[in-house]
Write an enzyme that holds these catalytic residues in place. Sequence first.
Site, PDB file in Angstrom:
ATOM      1  N   ASN A 189       0.827  -1.326  -0.058  1.00 15.53           N
ATOM      2  CA  ASN A 189      -0.008   0.153   0.012  1.00 15.53           C
ATOM      3  C   ASN A 189       0.881   1.332   0.073  1.00 15.53           C
ATOM      4  O   ASN A 189       0.390   2.309  -0.465  1.00 15.53           O
ATOM      5  CB  ASN A 189      -0.949   0.018   1.217  1.00 15.53           C
ATOM      6  N   LYS A 203      12.535  -7.478   1.342  1.00 14.43           N
ATOM      7  CA  LYS A 203      11.536  -7.974   0.284  1.00 14.43           C
ATOM      8  C   LYS A 203      10.220  -6.909   0.178  1.00 14.43           C
ATOM      9  O   LYS A 203       9.480  -7.070   1.084  1.00 14.43           O
ATOM     10  CB  LYS A 203      11.330  -9.489   0.882  1.00 14.43           C
ATOM     11  N   GLY A 233       2.607  -5.521   7.355  1.00 16.56           N
ATOM     12  CA  GLY A 233       1.978  -6.241   6.693  1.00 16.56           C
ATOM     13  C   GLY A 233       0.503  -6.624   7.354  1.00 16.56           C
ATOM     14  O   GLY A 233       0.126  -6.042   8.404  1.00 16.56           O
ATOM     15  N   GLU A 277       4.364  -3.951  12.147  1.00 22.50           N
ATOM     16  CA  GLU A 277       3.489  -2.911  11.896  1.00 22.50           C
ATOM     17  C   GLU A 277       2.274  -3.671  11.457  1.00 22.50           C
ATOM     18  O   GLU A 277       2.464  -3.949  10.202  1.00 22.50           O
ATOM     19  CB  GLU A 277       4.162  -1.726  11.361  1.00 22.50           C
ATOM     20  N   CYS A 326      -3.115   1.193   6.681  1.00 18.08           N
ATOM     21  CA  CYS A 326      -3.356   0.680   7.832  1.00 18.08           C
ATOM     22  C   CYS A 326      -4.195   1.719   8.921  1.00 18.08           C
ATOM     23  O   CYS A 326      -4.792   1.176  10.014  1.00 18.08           O
ATOM     24  CB  CYS A 326      -2.098   0.197   8.583  1.00 18.08           C
ATOM     25  N   GLU A 363     -10.427  -5.515   9.455  1.00 20.59           N
ATOM     26  CA  GLU A 363      -9.857  -4.392   8.532  1.00 20.59           C
ATOM     27  C   GLU A 363     -10.514  -4.637   7.090  1.00 20.59           C
ATOM     28  O   GLU A 363     -10.483  -6.010   6.574  1.00 20.59           O
ATOM     29  CB  GLU A 363      -8.494  -4.318   8.741  1.00 20.59           C
TER      30      GLU A 363
HETATM   31  P1  NDP Z   1       0.417  -9.017   3.806  1.00 20.94           P
HETATM   32  O1  NDP Z   1       0.673  -9.372   5.233  1.00 20.94           O
HETATM   33  O2  NDP Z   1      -0.333  -9.907   2.777  1.00 20.94           O
HETATM   34  O3  NDP Z   1       1.950  -8.837   2.960  1.00 20.94           O
HETATM   35  C1  NDP Z   1       2.833  -7.905   3.474  1.00 20.94           C
HETATM   36  C2  NDP Z   1       4.180  -8.700   2.968  1.00 20.94           C
HETATM   37  O4  NDP Z   1       4.740  -9.751   3.630  1.00 20.94           O
HETATM   38  C3  NDP Z   1       4.426  -8.774   1.675  1.00 20.94           C
HETATM   39  O5  NDP Z   1       5.795  -8.609   1.059  1.00 20.94           O
HETATM   40  C4  NDP Z   1       4.337  -9.998   1.576  1.00 20.94           C
HETATM   41  O6  NDP Z   1       4.586 -10.609   0.418  1.00 20.94           O
HETATM   42  C5  NDP Z   1       4.836 -10.706   2.730  1.00 20.94           C
HETATM   43  N1  NDP Z   1       4.444 -12.079   3.084  1.00 20.94           N
HETATM   44  C6  NDP Z   1       3.472 -12.843   2.733  1.00 20.94           C
HETATM   45  N2  NDP Z   1       3.484 -13.925   3.394  1.00 20.94           N
HETATM   46  C7  NDP Z   1       4.704 -13.982   3.871  1.00 20.94           C
HETATM   47  C8  NDP Z   1       5.133 -15.006   4.858  1.00 20.94           C
HETATM   48  N3  NDP Z   1       4.796 -16.180   4.823  1.00 20.94           N
HETATM   49  N4  NDP Z   1       6.471 -14.831   5.091  1.00 20.94           N
HETATM   50  C9  NDP Z   1       7.090 -13.601   4.976  1.00 20.94           C
HETATM   51  N5  NDP Z   1       6.448 -12.642   4.247  1.00 20.94           N
HETATM   52  C10 NDP Z   1       5.489 -12.768   3.750  1.00 20.94           C
HETATM   53  O7  NDP Z   1      -0.133  -7.664   3.481  1.00 20.94           O
HETATM   54  P2  NDP Z   1      -0.397  -6.753   2.262  1.00 20.94           P
HETATM   55  O8  NDP Z   1       0.765  -6.464   1.593  1.00 20.94           O
HETATM   56  O9  NDP Z   1      -1.574  -7.355   1.982  1.00 20.94           O
HETATM   57  O10 NDP Z   1      -0.565  -5.491   3.000  1.00 20.94           O
HETATM   58  C11 NDP Z   1      -1.839  -5.003   3.511  1.00 20.94           C
HETATM   59  C12 NDP Z   1      -1.696  -5.119   5.011  1.00 20.94           C
HETATM   60  O11 NDP Z   1      -0.392  -4.480   5.597  1.00 20.94           O
HETATM   61  C13 NDP Z   1      -2.985  -4.647   5.713  1.00 20.94           C
HETATM   62  O12 NDP Z   1      -3.411  -5.617   6.430  1.00 20.94           O
HETATM   63  C14 NDP Z   1      -2.406  -3.402   6.740  1.00 20.94           C
HETATM   64  O13 NDP Z   1      -3.219  -3.155   7.750  1.00 20.94           O
HETATM   65  C15 NDP Z   1      -1.172  -3.771   6.728  1.00 20.94           C
HETATM   66  N6  NDP Z   1      -0.387  -2.394   6.906  1.00 20.94           N
HETATM   67  C16 NDP Z   1       0.138  -2.088   8.090  1.00 20.94           C
HETATM   68  C17 NDP Z   1       0.631  -0.891   8.153  1.00 20.94           C
HETATM   69  C18 NDP Z   1       1.398  -0.454   9.740  1.00 20.94           C
HETATM   70  O14 NDP Z   1       2.120   0.205   9.548  1.00 20.94           O
HETATM   71  N7  NDP Z   1       0.754  -0.894  10.743  1.00 20.94           N
HETATM   72  C19 NDP Z   1       0.980  -0.072   7.223  1.00 20.94           C
HETATM   73  C20 NDP Z   1       0.628  -0.493   5.895  1.00 20.94           C
HETATM   74  C21 NDP Z   1       0.097  -1.752   5.827  1.00 20.94           C
HETATM   75  P3  NDP Z   1       3.849 -10.969  -1.039  1.00 20.94           P
HETATM   76  O15 NDP Z   1       3.024  -9.689  -1.433  1.00 20.94           O
HETATM   77  O16 NDP Z   1       4.871 -11.458  -1.882  1.00 20.94           O
HETATM   78  O17 NDP Z   1       2.731 -11.858  -0.409  1.00 20.94           O
END
Ligand code: NDP
Length: 498
Positions: A158, A181, A234, A256, A290, A391
């Site tokens: 995002n 990554k 994430g 986060e 988020c 969410e």
């Molecule tokens: P994800 O949790 O799906 O992905 C986040 C990252 O983790 C991506 O790079 C993803 O890779 C990676 N990932 C996924 N599975 C694994 C694994 N098994 N091991 C290690 N890494 C992994 O979240 P989104 O990308 O969909 O982002 C949205 C989410 O992020 C929302 O829920 C939001 O609330 C949160 N967010 C939180 C923020 C904060 O500061 N608190 C700020 C912004 C977002 P890939 O994309 O390749 O699957």
Amino acid sequence: MSRIQPTKRYQCFIGGRWCEPASGQHFESIDPFLGKPWALIPRCDGRDVDAAVAAARTALERGEWASMHPSRRGQLLRRLGELIARDADRLASVEVQDNGKLYAEMRGQLSYLPQWFHYFGGLADKIEGSVIPIDKQDMFTFTSYEPVGVVAAITPWNSPLMLATWKLAPALAAGCTIVIKPSEFTSASTLELMKLVEEAGFPAGVLNVVTGFGAEIGEPLTSHPGVDKIAFTGGEESGRHVAHNAAQNFKRLTLELGGKSAQLVFPDADLDKSVKGVISGIFAATGQTCIAGSRLLIHESIHDEFLDKFIALAGTARMGDPMSMETQVGPITTQRQFQRILTCIEMARAEGAECVMGGRPATRPECADGWFVEPTVFMNVSNSMRIAQEEVFGPVLSVIRFREDDEAYAMANDTPYGLGAGVWTTDQRRAFTAAKRLRAGTVWTNTYRSVSYMAPFGGFKNSGIGRESGQEAIYEYLETKCVWMSYEKDVPNPFVMR
Ligand code: NDP
């Protein structure tokens, strides 16, 4: 601000070299406005992760970076900040094309991001240990700080550049080395940033980028024995999984995660200001943040007037091409997220919430083939409904009424999350009381969505662990060492603890 044509092909960045992934494969990154591929991203796997971690470990332990004085590290960080400012236009265009973020927002973001590198560059040589006036005879005891080691920085789709910056700046200032990554959906801007890292003069291996899928590289990276710390942004589910991997060898961890932040509008609030603040909280960045203020808790006495004003103003939002400076609400970044938002909207209807605005994909001509959802408002929501608890990560607001302040605080706190909260009031006593009563990492009063390199950011409860930005962020990348030095004439009784 122009679209890059034709399809651009990227390489990964490991050990200071641009290279093909071990698999020899690439995958497509899609422009969310056009709904078409615009870039080819390297499909890395465990072999690339091994190479990147090895490069980061070597840079950490041997050579220029390992022996570099923190003042020099600070200079490199500040240089990187200058280069980002110089290339702000180019980086903004890449992010818009890859992510669908508004060009107007990206220009603002990129004019501000260099501050993180300036601030943490300045902090690099100001981390001081302390001398402890220890309660032992003839003993000199002091603390010092050392880099935690190799950091795996994992970012979501995002806000790729900003969220990478929040990790890189303090980690580099602390002297760590990093393997990044980015999300598989939005890797391009992080790779572009590495061109500037090279130009700034960071030694090889200090920063490395592997791109690809969570299961294929996120997994080996977060369970890699050569990684000392994971800095993850994430979703909650991935965060839990990453925390489990980290626990295997007790890697340090910052998370986060998500939120279901409440905006509380009290009867004494300035209605016009609060309407704008609530709109910005839920519809800016198309709700894909988020900190989206996705629950509006509103006093029943102003409910109708507020909603009339809110719908009138939100209804004027211009949707369309994110490259246009006129656009106010852009597309959803991924098709998967687009579908998820529509599923949440159906769920809210099925639960009995009343849709009073939007509630469907946007089919306006200016939205072309992009993944757009109309700004959506549900009223008559109860805080126990799933739409108020889960969410959405999209432009969907749930409106919930309250009568008493205590009831508002209780509902605001009654979710598994605790990332942000907004308070709208002109009563100073109420403002301080709310700040105290709300269980959230950030409480904004008569404002919303402000962030700064100076201010710690992070969540209570399921919204995460640790803080990014602000002085305390650098300590997330440092280990404390305590050193004891005796100048006693003799070593006392060896069988008694001193
Ligand atoms: P994800 O949790 O799906 O992905 C986040 C990252 O983790 C991506 O790079 C993803 O890779 C990676 N990932 C996924 N599975 C694994 C694994 N098994 N091991 C290690 N890494 C992994 O979240 P989104 O990308 O969909 O982002 C949205 C989410 O992020 C929302 O829920 C939001 O609330 C949160 N967010 C939180 C923020 C904060 O500061 N608190 C700020 C912004 C977002 P890939 O994309 O390749 O699957």
